[in-house]
Design a protein around this motif. Structure first.
Motif, short mmCIF file in Angstrom:
data_model
loop_
_atom_site.label_atom_id
_atom_site.label_comp_id
_atom_site.label_asym_id
_atom_site.label_seq_id
_atom_site.Cartn_x
_atom_site.Cartn_y
_atom_site.Cartn_z
N GLY A 176 3.12 4.85 -6.45
CA GLY A 176 3.62 5.26 -5.14
C GLY A 176 4.89 6.07 -5.21
N ARG A 177 5.81 5.76 -4.31
CA ARG A 177 7.03 6.53 -4.14
C ARG A 177 7.86 6.67 -5.42
N ARG B 143 4.14 1.77 2.33
CA ARG B 143 5.14 2.82 2.17
C ARG B 143 4.41 4.15 2.38
N ASN C 252 10.11 2.44 6.07
CA ASN C 252 8.90 2.51 5.27
C ASN C 252 8.23 3.88 5.30
N ARG D 233 0.84 -1.20 0.00
CA ARG D 233 0.00 0.00 0.00
C ARG D 233 0.87 1.24 0.00
N HIS D 234 0.47 2.19 -0.78
CA HIS D 234 1.21 3.46 -0.86
C HIS D 234 0.31 4.56 -0.29
N ASP E 233 4.70 8.30 2.51
CA ASP E 233 5.41 9.55 2.22
C ASP E 233 4.69 10.69 2.92
N TYR F 150 -0.90 7.30 -5.35
CA TYR F 150 -0.99 6.67 -4.03
C TYR F 150 -2.38 6.05 -3.83
N ASP F 151 -2.42 4.97 -3.07
CA ASP F 151 -3.71 4.32 -2.76
C ASP F 151 -4.59 5.21 -1.92
#
Length: 436
Positions: free
Chosen positions: A382-383, A31, A71, A4-5, A33, A93-94
């Motif tokens: 994601g990242r 992860r 993470n 999952r982001h 951010d 991102y999710d």
């Protein structure tokens, strides 16, 4: 199952508690951010909590533990809605969680509030706390009277900072420009206005008690403003203790032996701020309580004042394309859900209520909703996707290791007796990061 982001916008208490909750929810399968407009983390812990309340600022050590997880990543000096659009974050991102707090002052809606030397508490507190957006505020402290509007802890913080001697700032991280200005201050009278009475204050015992221990300032309450002592029994224990401090202030000897008087003016509603080139007077209407509400009596008077600070609340900054509740002053949401994949938490969700610790259960609650909504994840970029987008636009972000360099430099630059000397300009922070 995918990793999952999660993108969290805002690195204050709500942001880091949400990141902590995400780690506990998904362990290695997430992860996170954490984005911030400034190159430095921790939000109001750094620039909102009073500089002489260092024990409260110590909570940042807990956030640092989360920040150092492999993470979790800090992405500083990036403004969401300007450098990167919300829709772009949602594509990458999710879940995107807005934890931006409530950094803007609510307007009083009074004639004269735009006069020079009239400030909201966000800007005034930001000035003495070294927030880069307010470091150049330069309030004039040359008049003998300051009026503070509001009956909460922020009003007490502002009064205490204005009243303290240089020696009493030892151990604090108040910034040098504010310390110098306060040392030259001519303020000798501080009036705290409250529309209602002592039983309706939002001031806590600790902060009220501090006023009674100042070296050169003396708090005073008009005994006639206090209700019968028997009525205190209906208050909760904390309120009762707070009102007890007010009763002590009322019973004390006059403040003749002190340089500065701090006066509580209850049942007093500001109606206008008067002046030509700057604030000169505050027009006030006397009030009475009717069913717990302040009602004007028609009796008015004026308080000469060269500085006015309104401590009446805050509101969340708007972000393009994010629904906003103008009346409430925060993002429009249903228990933290704004839209599919978009959430808010903390003050950005509920407004500026509760303590710093209140944001922890809020963060855990929003992560439960995110988990329910995103399931096993969707395989979004994601990242790595953000890094590619940032690189294509020339957006250079500040990492947590960069913040650690800034932190070390601030500690090294500290004056004697202070834990740090904050950088108050973003470019100076970036200069430190850029040095090898």
């Amino acid at each position: 199952m995918f990793v999952r982001h999660i993108a969290i916008v805002g690195s204050g208490p709500a942001g880091y508690y949400t990141a902590e909750a995400a780690l506990k929810q998904w362990s290695e399968d997430v992860r996170v951010d954490i984005f911030d407009t400034l190159p430095v983390p921790f939000g109001l812990i750094r620039t909102g909590v009073a500089p002489d309340h260092q024990s409260i600022k110590g909570v940042s050590r807990r956030y640092e533990t989360t920040a150092l997880s492999e993470n979790v990543r800090f992405v500083g000096n990036v403004t969401i809605g300007k450098d990167i659009a919300i829709a772009e974050l949602q594509d990458l991102y999710d879940a995107v969680v807005l934890a931006t707090g409530a950094p803007n002052d609510k307007k009083m809606g009074l004639p004269g509030e735009e006069l020079p030397n009239v400030f909201g508490s966000a800007s005034f507190v930001g000035w003495y706390n070294g927030h880069p957006h307010f470091a150049k505020l330069d309030p004039a402290l040359s008049h003998d009277t300051a009026v503070i509007i509001g009956n909460g802890n922020v009003a007490l913080d502002v009064a205490r900072i204005l009243a303290k001697s240089q020696e009493e700032f030892e151990g604090s991280d108040i910034v040098a420009h504010a310390l110098s200005a306060l040392d030259a201050s001519q303020i000798r009278r501080i009036v705290i206005l409250g529309r209602r009475g002592p039983h309706q204050i939002a001031m806590t015992p600790k902060e009220l008690g501090e006023l009674g221990k100042l070296a050169r300032a003396c708090p005073h309450v008009d005994a006639g403003d206090l209700p019968d002592e028997a009525e205190d029994a209906a208050l909760d224990p904390g309120q009762r203790k707070s009102v007890g401090h007010l009763r002590t202030f009322a019973a004390a000897e006059p403040c003749a032996d002190h340089d500065i008087a701090i006066e509580f003016d209850f049942f007093a509603s500001p109606k206008a701020i008067l002046g030509t080139e700057r604030a000169e007077e505050v027009e006030v209407e006397r009030t009475r309580l009717e069913d717990g509400k302040a009602v004007g009596t028609g009796e008015t008077y004026r308080i000469p004042a060269g500085l006015v600070v309104a401590c009446i609340g805050y509101q969340t900054s708007k972000i393009p394309d994010v629904p906003y509740d103008d009346k409430a002053g925060h993002f429009a949401n249903q228990e933290g859900r704004i839209a599919p994949g978009l959430y808010c938490v903390g003050w950005a969700r509920r407004g500026p209520t509760g303590t710093i610790g209140t944001n922890r259960p809020d963060g855990f609650a929003i992560v439960e909703k995110v988990a329910e909504d995103i399931g096993e994840g969707s395989g979004k970029a994601g990242r790595p996707g953000f890094d590619a987008l940032a690189d294509s636009r020339g957006v250079d972000y500040v990492k947590f290791t960069d913040w650690q360099k800034i932190n070390e430099a601030e500690i090294a630059n500290a004056r004697e007796g202070s834990p740090r000397e904050k950088f108050v300009a973003v470019e100076h922070m970036i200069d430190v990061v850029s040095k090898d």
